[in-house]
Design an enzyme around this catalytic site. Structure first.
Site, PDB file in Angstrom:
ATOM      1  N   GLU A  71       0.878  -1.211  -0.253  1.00  0.00           N
ATOM      2  CA  GLU A  71      -0.119  -0.060  -0.164  1.00  0.00           C
ATOM      3  C   GLU A  71       0.872   1.387  -0.001  1.00  0.00           C
ATOM      4  O   GLU A  71       0.351   2.401   0.361  1.00  0.00           O
ATOM      5  CB  GLU A  71      -0.903  -0.012   1.162  1.00  0.00           C
ATOM      6  N   HIS A  90      -2.391   2.389   8.455  1.00  0.00           N
ATOM      7  CA  HIS A  90      -3.599   1.812   7.916  1.00  0.00           C
ATOM      8  C   HIS A  90      -3.812   0.606   8.593  1.00  0.00           C
ATOM      9  O   HIS A  90      -2.598  -0.431   8.744  1.00  0.00           O
ATOM     10  CB  HIS A  90      -3.234   1.396   6.293  1.00  0.00           C
ATOM     11  N   HIS A  92      -6.983  -2.764   9.734  1.00  0.00           N
ATOM     12  CA  HIS A  92      -8.307  -3.368   9.662  1.00  0.00           C
ATOM     13  C   HIS A  92      -8.809  -3.528  10.916  1.00  0.00           C
ATOM     14  O   HIS A  92      -9.147  -4.787  11.271  1.00  0.00           O
ATOM     15  CB  HIS A  92      -8.005  -4.810   8.771  1.00  0.00           C
ATOM     16  N   HIS A 153     -12.666  -2.954   3.083  1.00  0.00           N
ATOM     17  CA  HIS A 153     -11.552  -3.144   3.376  1.00  0.00           C
ATOM     18  C   HIS A 153     -11.054  -2.906   4.666  1.00  0.00           C
ATOM     19  O   HIS A 153     -10.860  -3.625   5.404  1.00  0.00           O
ATOM     20  CB  HIS A 153     -10.674  -2.120   2.204  1.00  0.00           C
TER      21      HIS A 153
HETATM   22 ZN   LIG Z   1      -5.421  -3.107   4.005  1.00  0.00          ZN
END
Ligand SMILES: [Zn+2]
Length: 192
Positions: A71, A90, A92, A153
């Site tokens: 990413e 980032h 989840h 996501h």
């Molecule tokens: Zn991700």
């Protein structure tokens, strides 16, 4: 503490607080030498400072032996649009990802901290993870926000430094979790 050590510490916290599972998530910090980013396919809970990669604003590796996070482009997109931002996280997180699956923005006025500090968190349209398309889908939401949900996501937050970027992520997840529980236990009332 070096920037690399700080990234490892934040990674351990993300993993311990279940903001990421398995090898998910990525963290970066912008320094005078370039952008330091976490390697791909590594659990955020078990990183060493020497695993970090230093890249330039075009994503070329300056230092490090592994492969930078898939990413990376998303992180660079934030830095190029926001000269005031020096760290991107980032993750989840379960509750924030549930909002993201529903395409539901975090803009309810239920708690003072979320309104005053975090501010509204929009939902960026779906883009295949690690495809480079995530940077494009996120692009319109980078200015004027402290982070965004990525449809189906997860979530991304940014800050003037790594502590702020991480705190926004923790705050976002806490808020989403609380809203879900409030909706399960009654009818949430907005702030007066
Ligand atoms: Zn991700």
């Amino acid at each position: 503490m070096t920037a690399e050590e700080h990234i490892c510490e934040i990674g351990r916290r993300m993993y311990a607080r279940q903001l990421v599972a398995s090898n998910d998530g990525n963290i970066s910090v912008r320094t005078a030498d370039g952008v330091i980013i976490t390697p791909s396919l590594t659990s955020k809970g078990f990183m060493k400072p020497e695993d970090m990669l230093l890249v330039d604003m075009d994503g070329r590796i300056i230092k490090g032996t592994g492969k930078p996070s898939s990413e990376l482009k998303m992180h660079l997109a934030v830095y190029s649009k926001r000269p005031d931002i020096n760290a991107v996280v980032h993750a989840h997180p379960v509750a924030a990802s549930a909002f993201a699956i529903n395409g539901r923005a975090v803009d309810q006025r239920y708690m003072a901290e979320a309104v005053m500090t975090l501010g509204p968190i929009p939902v960026a349209p779906y883009a295949r993870p690690s495809s480079g398309e995530v940077a494009e889908s996120l692009s319109p939401f980078i200015e004027g926000h402290n982070g965004a949900l990525l449809s189906n996501h997860g979530a991304v937050t940014w800050g003037v430094d790594l502590t702020e970027a991480y705190n926004f992520m923790e705050q976002l997840e806490f808020y989403c979790k609380t809203v879900i529980l409030a909706e399960m236990t009654g009818t949430p009332r907005p702030l007066p």
